[in-house]
Design an enzyme around this catalytic site. Structure first.
Site, PDB file in Angstrom:
ATOM      1  N   ARG A  94       0.865  -1.190   0.000  1.00  0.00           N
ATOM      2  CA  ARG A  94       0.000   0.000   0.000  1.00  0.00           C
ATOM      3  C   ARG A  94       0.895   1.230   0.000  1.00  0.00           C
ATOM      4  NH1 ARG A  94      -2.591   4.336   0.328  1.00  0.00           N
ATOM      5  NH2 ARG A  94      -4.738   4.509   1.117  1.00  0.00           N
TER       6      ARG A  94
ATOM      7  N   ARG B 146      -1.369  -6.089   4.221  1.00  0.00           N
ATOM      8  CA  ARG B 146      -0.501  -5.368   3.301  1.00  0.00           C
ATOM      9  C   ARG B 146       0.615  -4.698   4.097  1.00  0.00           C
ATOM     10  NH1 ARG B 146      -4.982  -1.582   0.449  1.00  0.00           N
ATOM     11  NH2 ARG B 146      -5.011  -0.866   2.616  1.00  0.00           N
TER      12      ARG B 146
ATOM     13  N   GLU C  32     -11.272   5.534  -5.551  1.00  0.00           N
ATOM     14  CA  GLU C  32     -11.613   4.118  -5.424  1.00  0.00           C
ATOM     15  C   GLU C  32     -12.274   3.577  -6.688  1.00  0.00           C
ATOM     16  OE1 GLU C  32     -11.105   2.044  -2.735  1.00  0.00           O
ATOM     17  OE2 GLU C  32      -9.908   3.661  -1.858  1.00  0.00           O
TER      18      GLU C  32
END
Length: 280
Positions: A140, A188, A148
């Site tokens: 990330r 992540r 998004e």
């Protein structure tokens, strides 16, 4: 009787002596003899000609093991990364897929080509989805929020596709270095990522901060969550905010006409609104 008669005593046949020697050789070794042999054997290990090569070999083996653990150990996925790496170390790898405008996956290749990756037959990077499954690190990008894409039944934000397409063209199949900050709740790693490109005008192979490049193009905003924001230092945060300010001023990307658009919604505002709607 001696024969010939003129022979001396020292020239007598030694049959009896031979028998005595044979009997002696069959007798068990005494404790003193065993101890003496053991002392002689251990003495060989304390000689410099034995100690020095042994010490060199042992040091070399331990140093090689430590070097491998520190620099050549490969992490297959984000949860497997050693906690000692966060905020101290970086990882190097090849981008295998880009999932959104601010996250992607890399195949960890510690040491890069110097360690034989993509050069040696047993260090090939898999290409198929089946081989890459559970074998890549989900990254990330630190310090930014990109619009998004549509997923989980949520609608797509404006400029989400442009951000995703740009990041894909910028990173896919390229080697990047990710400076790790921390893991997040989605398995992540939050990281500041740098990439070098051959055709980078005006300076080829210049190291580029991916988050910064997205901000100045108006393809992302500075991360504005109340908690969990990671920038890698105050200087980098100031640099990111300055890049966003200039992107707004120039009307780059999502900032084009945003002041006149009353329906404009930043990625953070979008997530907050959707989260509240889902709780109803």
């Amino acid at each position: 009787m001696r024969w010939p008669p003129w022979s001396s005593k020292t020239q007598e046949p030694t049959i009896a002596d031979d028998k005595q020697q044979n009997c002696t050789s069959l007798l068990p070794v005494t404790t003193n003899q065993t101890d003496k042999a053991a002392i002689l054997d251990w003495a060989a290990f304390t000689e410099l000609r034995t100690l020095i090569p042994t010490l060199i070999l042992t040091t070399a083996i331990l140093s090689a093991a430590r070097f491998h653990r520190s620099y050549l150990r490969r992490f297959p996925d984000a949860p497997s990364i050693d906690a000692a790496y966060f905020r101290r170390r970086s990882i190097y790898g090849k981008v295998t897929s880009v999932g959104d405008g601010d996250n992607f996956r890399i195949f960890h290749t510690p040491g890069g080509r110097l360690a034989g990756w993509e050069l040696l037959p047993w260090k090939r990077i898999p290409k198929g989805k089946k081989e890459l499954r559970d074998n890549t690190i989900h990254v990330r990008l630190a310090g930014i929020d990109a619009p998004e894409l549509a997923h989980f039944g949520r609608p797509e934000q404006p400029y989400a596709r442009e951000a995703h397409e740009w990041l894909t063209s910028y990173l896919l199949s390229r080697r990047v270095r990710a400076y790790l900050h921390r893991p997040d709740q989605y398995q992540r790693v939050v990281a500041t990522v740098y990439v070098r490109r051959v055709l980078d005008f005006p300076i080829p192979f210049r190291r580029r901060d991916v988050s910064y490049e997205m901000l100045r193009r108006g393809l992302a905003t500075v991360y504005e969550a109340k908690s969990g924001a990671e920038f890698g230092g105050d200087a980098i945060e100031a640099k990111y905010r300055n890049a966003e300010w200039w992107a707004k001023l120039k009307g780059n990307g999502m900032w084009k006409g945003f002041r006149r658009n009353k329906e404009f919604e930043s990625p953070r505002e979008y997530k907050t609104r959707v989260g509240l709607e889902e709780k109803k």
